[in-house]
Design a protein around this motif. Structure first.
Motif, short mmCIF file in Angstrom:
data_model
loop_
_atom_site.label_atom_id
_atom_site.label_comp_id
_atom_site.label_asym_id
_atom_site.label_seq_id
_atom_site.Cartn_x
_atom_site.Cartn_y
_atom_site.Cartn_z
N ARG A 2 102.06 89.60 72.81
CA ARG A 2 101.52 89.25 74.13
C ARG A 2 102.14 87.95 74.67
NH1 ARG A 2 97.02 91.48 71.40
NH2 ARG A 2 96.09 93.26 72.51
N LEU A 3 103.46 87.88 74.57
CA LEU A 3 104.14 86.67 75.02
C LEU A 3 104.05 86.52 76.54
CD1 LEU A 3 107.41 86.62 72.87
CD2 LEU A 3 105.18 85.62 72.38
N GLY A 5 109.75 88.81 75.42
CA GLY A 5 110.19 89.07 74.05
C GLY A 5 111.71 89.03 73.92
N GLN A 6 112.39 89.63 74.87
CA GLN A 6 113.85 89.63 74.80
C GLN A 6 114.42 88.23 74.99
OE1 GLN A 6 115.81 92.64 77.18
NE2 GLN A 6 115.15 94.25 75.78
N LEU A 59 106.04 94.89 81.41
CA LEU A 59 107.45 94.52 81.57
C LEU A 59 107.63 93.01 81.41
CD1 LEU A 59 110.40 94.91 82.17
CD2 LEU A 59 109.87 95.18 84.59
N LYS A 60 106.68 92.23 81.91
CA LYS A 60 106.78 90.78 81.76
C LYS A 60 106.76 90.39 80.28
CE LYS A 60 104.65 89.81 86.25
NZ LYS A 60 103.46 89.25 86.95
N ALA A 109 118.41 96.13 68.97
CA ALA A 109 118.08 94.73 69.24
C ALA A 109 117.30 94.59 70.55
CB ALA A 109 119.36 93.90 69.31
N SER A 110 117.71 95.32 71.57
CA SER A 110 117.03 95.26 72.86
C SER A 110 115.60 95.77 72.75
CB SER A 110 117.80 96.07 73.91
OG SER A 110 119.10 95.56 74.10
N LEU A 111 115.44 96.94 72.15
CA LEU A 111 114.11 97.54 72.06
C LEU A 111 113.20 96.73 71.15
CD1 LEU A 111 112.17 99.82 72.74
CD2 LEU A 111 113.19 101.19 70.91
#
Length: 452
Positions: free
Chosen positions: A375-376, A291-292, A285-286, A363-365
């Motif tokens: 791996r941000l 990414g978002q 989730l992080k 866009a969200s996904l």
């Protein structure tokens, strides 16, 4: 249902007409009613549909310079394919069979400008990565005691709301219009759009509905159908429902928040939850949040697609203005909700009710998956308190022109959605801005007409 089951249903019920529709670039449903024979004949090869529906705007005015169609192509038909999995009947129209369609090709490609086809591709990528994407959208909208004719006679001003006053979460106000209120809940359920909740929001005649979560493509289907269904049900009660993001300067705007989570493919495990991590949010989730946040400035027009969208994205209006996240914080762009494994999810708070659900969810996904693929690191701290007052946080583009240009110049957007889609979509947003920029508003007349 497969082809044979659908055909048998139509024959057993002696059905002679079928309605189908698809969403254009603005999320507006375009479609028609066809005869049973034509429906059956097109199940394999599709149905020819004039591609002008991707060459004009919400007012049927032709775009300048788009490549997908135009006078330079002669506006030919493109094969539109019905998705049998979307079958439902319309309870307020004598239960006529209804299907959603898109312009996905038989080879899995299709028309680059088709929003549903784009979301299907991104969902496929998600599942190839081993994730099931569970999404839901919620909407706020205003209701008026008006008609399409009275709106135009009044010049869209001096409108009568369904009920007066600021009555958020009121039990009283819905009871005063109970026939409409319960028609919404019950008829939408019969239309295979189950509401998790329905209530009034703050503002005269405002309702809010949350749709029950499901697989991302089905969630977008339901969100697109919800908006049109609400308008059709409202019309039967002599009510006009508006999903405009901000119709009145002095009243709150209308949101279209998106709730999202990734699960194991068997849907047994919520991959956003971890009992061992701080805040019970998983490393996955992080990365998804990172990414978002990274992509948000470059994908904003897919979440806020109209000139009016940005009138809602202002400080103190219950809408985000920054590239930010927080735990259960309604001033941030991303809001983490983590009460339990079953309900841990991420709420994207940028979209308004005017968003195209296919594009907003795509866009969200896609941006969340970008964070996972790369791996941000989530190196932006969760905001505590008021994100509006934190001057150190990056601000979102403040208008459609700035947002569209940021998307156009971004290699990230083209990586996520492809050159053809970004080129087409950006041109449609810049067209929208140009139509706005050449208008003389009532504000300008009041401000300058006499005194300047």
């Amino acid at each position: 249902m497969d082809n044979s089951q659908i055909i048998k249903y139509l024959q057993d019920k002696d059905v002679h007409k079928i309605k189908f529709a698809f969403a254009d670039i603005d999320g507006i449903l375009r479609g028609k009613v066809i005869h049973r024979k034509k429906f059956i004949d097109g199940l394999q090869e599709g149905y020819g549909f004039c591609d002008v529906v991707f060459g004009w705007d919400s007012a049927d005015a032709l775009y300048d310079g788009v490549e997908v169609t135009g006078w330079h192509t002669g506006f030919p038909d493109k094969p539109c394919r019905i998705d049998l999995n979307t079958f439902r009947t319309v309870p307020w129209e004598d239960n006529i069979p209804f299907f959603l369609a898109d312009f996905s090709g038989s080879d899995g490609a299709g028309l680059a400008s088709c929003p549903r086809s784009l979301l299907k591709r991104i969902m496929h990528d998600c599942e190839e990565m081993g994730f099931h994407a569970e999404f839901a959208q919620e909407f706020e909208w205003f209701n008026f005691r008006e008609s399409p004719e009275s709106l135009r006679e009044k010049g869209f001003s001096g409108l009568q709301p369904l009920t007066p006053g600021m009555y958020g979460y009121s039990i009283l106000r819905p009871s005063q219009n109970s026939a409409f209120y319960y028609d919404l809940f019950n008829l939408l359920e019969q239309f295979n759009i189950t509401l998790e909740g329905l209530h009034t929001e703050t503002g005269p005649g405002v309702y809010e509905a949350a749709i029950l979560h499901c697989r991302v493509l089905e969630a977008a289907d339901k969100a697109v159908l919800f908006k049109t269904a609400v308008k059709e049900i409202a019309a039967r009660h002599h009510i006009v429902a508006s999903f405009m993001a901000k119709w009145n300067t002095d009243l709150p705007g209308c949101s279209g928040h998106i709730h999202q989570s990734l699960w194991s493919l068997d849907r047994r495990y919520n991959l956003f939850y971890s009992i061992e991590e701080e805040g019970n949010i998983s490393p996955l989730l992080k990365q998804y949040i990172a990414g978002q946040l990274y992509c948000l400035p470059y994908i904003l027009p897919m979440l806020a697609p109209t000139v009016n969208s940005y009138k809602r994205l202002v400080e103190g209006a219950w809408a985000p203005t920054t590239v930010s996240w927080g735990y259960d914080n309604r001033t941030t762009a991303l809001r983490v909700l983590n009460p339990s494994e079953k309900y841990t999810r991420l709420e994207m708070r940028v979209p308004g009710a005017d968003s195209n659900p296919y594009l907003a969810m795509a866009a969200s996904l896609a941006s969340g998956l970008y964070g996972i693929k790369n791996r941000l690191l989530l190196d932006i701290e969760a905001v505590k308190g008021n994100a509006y007052q934190n001057s150190e946080i990056e601000r979102l583009p403040a208008d459609l022109y700035s947002a569209a240009m940021a998307m156009n110049e971004s290699p990230v957007a083209r990586e996520l959605f492809g050159e053809a889609f970004v080129d087409h979509f950006v041109k449609t947003r810049l067209w929208e801005w140009k139509q706005y920029a050449k208008q003389v508003s009532n504000w300008e007349l009041r401000r300058y007409f006499e005194i300047i």
